[in-house]
Design a protein around this motif. Structure first.
Motif, PDB file in Angstrom:
ATOM      1  N   GLY A 205       0.835  -1.203   0.000  1.00 31.60           N
ATOM      2  CA  GLY A 205       0.000   0.000   0.000  1.00 31.60           C
ATOM      3  C   GLY A 205       0.860   1.239   0.000  1.00 31.60           C
ATOM      4  O   GLY A 205       0.685   2.127  -0.827  1.00 31.60           O
ATOM      5  N   GLU A 236      -7.181   5.028   8.868  1.00 37.72           N
ATOM      6  CA  GLU A 236      -7.744   5.262   7.535  1.00 37.72           C
ATOM      7  C   GLU A 236      -7.131   6.466   6.839  1.00 37.72           C
ATOM      8  O   GLU A 236      -7.269   6.625   5.618  1.00 37.72           O
ATOM      9  CB  GLU A 236      -9.266   5.439   7.620  1.00 37.72           C
ATOM     10  N   CYS A 238      -4.295   8.540   5.157  1.00 33.34           N
ATOM     11  CA  CYS A 238      -3.052   8.214   4.459  1.00 33.34           C
ATOM     12  C   CYS A 238      -2.306   9.480   4.060  1.00 33.34           C
ATOM     13  O   CYS A 238      -2.924  10.441   3.598  1.00 33.34           O
ATOM     14  CB  CYS A 238      -3.348   7.407   3.190  1.00 33.34           C
ATOM     15  N   GLU A 244      -0.845   3.472  -2.859  1.00 30.27           N
ATOM     16  CA  GLU A 244      -2.200   2.942  -3.012  1.00 30.27           C
ATOM     17  C   GLU A 244      -2.937   3.168  -1.692  1.00 30.27           C
ATOM     18  O   GLU A 244      -2.931   2.299  -0.816  1.00 30.27           O
ATOM     19  CB  GLU A 244      -2.157   1.465  -3.363  1.00 30.27           C
ATOM     20  N   GLN A 246      -6.050   3.206  -0.462  1.00 31.35           N
ATOM     21  CA  GLN A 246      -7.051   2.278   0.076  1.00 31.35           C
ATOM     22  C   GLN A 246      -6.397   1.009   0.598  1.00 31.35           C
ATOM     23  O   GLN A 246      -6.746   0.512   1.671  1.00 31.35           O
ATOM     24  CB  GLN A 246      -8.090   1.941  -0.993  1.00 31.35           C
ATOM     25  N   ALA A 249      -4.429   1.808   3.851  1.00 33.17           N
ATOM     26  CA  ALA A 249      -5.306   1.928   5.021  1.00 33.17           C
ATOM     27  C   ALA A 249      -5.757   0.553   5.500  1.00 33.17           C
ATOM     28  O   ALA A 249      -5.799   0.279   6.713  1.00 33.17           O
ATOM     29  CB  ALA A 249      -6.500   2.801   4.680  1.00 33.17           C
ATOM     30  N   LYS A 250      -6.115  -0.318   4.563  1.00 34.57           N
ATOM     31  CA  LYS A 250      -6.530  -1.680   4.910  1.00 34.57           C
ATOM     32  C   LYS A 250      -5.393  -2.418   5.606  1.00 34.57           C
ATOM     33  O   LYS A 250      -5.594  -3.073   6.645  1.00 34.57           O
ATOM     34  CB  LYS A 250      -6.960  -2.421   3.643  1.00 34.57           C
TER      35      LYS A 250
END
Length: 283
Positions: A205, A236, A238, A244, A246, A249-250
């Motif tokens: 990410g 959540e 960033c 990336e 999303q 954050a995941k």
């Protein structure tokens, strides 16, 4: 944060500080896990069961909240009222027996990085570093691998994820570093025991091959966190550095759960102060 002590005083200060715990450093110690924390001029020492850890603070610098453009302004105002979170650039040195393992190499001398100065403070020569493990290929992590055009660690074997190598294959700066260490680089697929006792965990990410490393109950999280004051409670959010968002954050949320479930000590390349959190809570 401590200011750098003039070089002529380093040896004397190091001898004194290695014998006593700094009084204003408040940590929650874990008996038989982490003990004997000592601090001197941006070098932070922790004693674990079976190995030692040093934070080598390459540079102190704040993290502007402008780098988090999608964060709720009200949340930012509450958690980081100055508009700049405490942060740093850190490398980490592990010693097991007579073996030194370096995790990331900082900015490099030409960019103002102090990692090599910190090794000098510990009376460790670059030639003594036999293993370097890289979390990813951003400049503040691999810049110190070269000094000018020469390799900084001439006896080192260098490890990094295959995903990270593939993502940067057209980057000239990265290629110069890889060419300089030709014959001593070891791209890997993340797995347990990449080298003995060190697990590599893919944490994508931030970059495609961003990698964490686990040694015992220590997890070196690389750039999972840039601004602790904001992201500890809001994974959540960033920074613009996350390629990336999303996925980043995941990954961050999943790693927070993993850290807390396994009661891990955390070391981060942009965590402030000592770069180490002995008990991490995402409240």
């Amino acid at each position: 944060m401590k200011k750098i002590i003039p070089f002529i005083l380093l040896a004397a200060v190091l001898m004194i500080c290695c014998r006593q715990e700094q009084k204003d450093h408040k940590t929650v110690s874990k008996p038989q896990e982490v003990k004997d924390t000592t601090i001197v001029a941006g070098v932070y020492h922790y004693q674990f069961d079976g190995f030692e850890l040093w934070t080598l603070q390459d540079m102190q610098r704040g993290m502007s909240m402008d780098l988090f453009p999608k964060a709720d302004p009200q949340v930012v105002k509450k958690l980081v009222p100055t508009g700049e979170a405490e942060s740093a650039i850190n490398a980490f040195l592990v010693k097991r027996g007579d073996e030194y393992i370096l995790f990331d190499a900082g900015l490099g001398l030409d960019q103002g990085g102090a990692m090599l100065d910190k090794l000098t403070m510990l009376n460790i020569k670059p030639e003594e570093i036999r293993t370097v493990m890289l979390t990813h290929f951003h400049g503040d992590h691999i810049g110190g691998m070269l000094t000018g055009s020469e390799v900084t660690f001439p006896n080192a074997e260098v490890y990094f994820s295959k995903e990270e190598q593939a993502a940067w294959k057209r980057d000239g700066r990265v290629q110069r570093f890889l060419d300089a260490y030709e014959g001593h680089v070891h791209p890997f697929k993340c797995a347990p025991n990449i080298i003995e006792g060190v697990d590599a965990i893919l944490a994508p990410g931030h970059t495609p091959g961003h990698t964490m490393y686990k040694i015992g109950n220590l997890l070196i999280i690389g750039d999972l966190i840039h601004a602790l004051a904001l992201q500890q409670t809001h994974p959540e959010y960033c920074p613009v550095y996350d390629q990336e968002p999303q996925l980043a954050a995941k990954t961050r949320k999943e790693v927070y759960d993993y850290i807390q479930d396994h009661k891990l000590v955390v070391a981060g390349m942009h965590l402030p102060y000592s770069g180490v959190i002995e008990e991490f809570h995402a409240e």
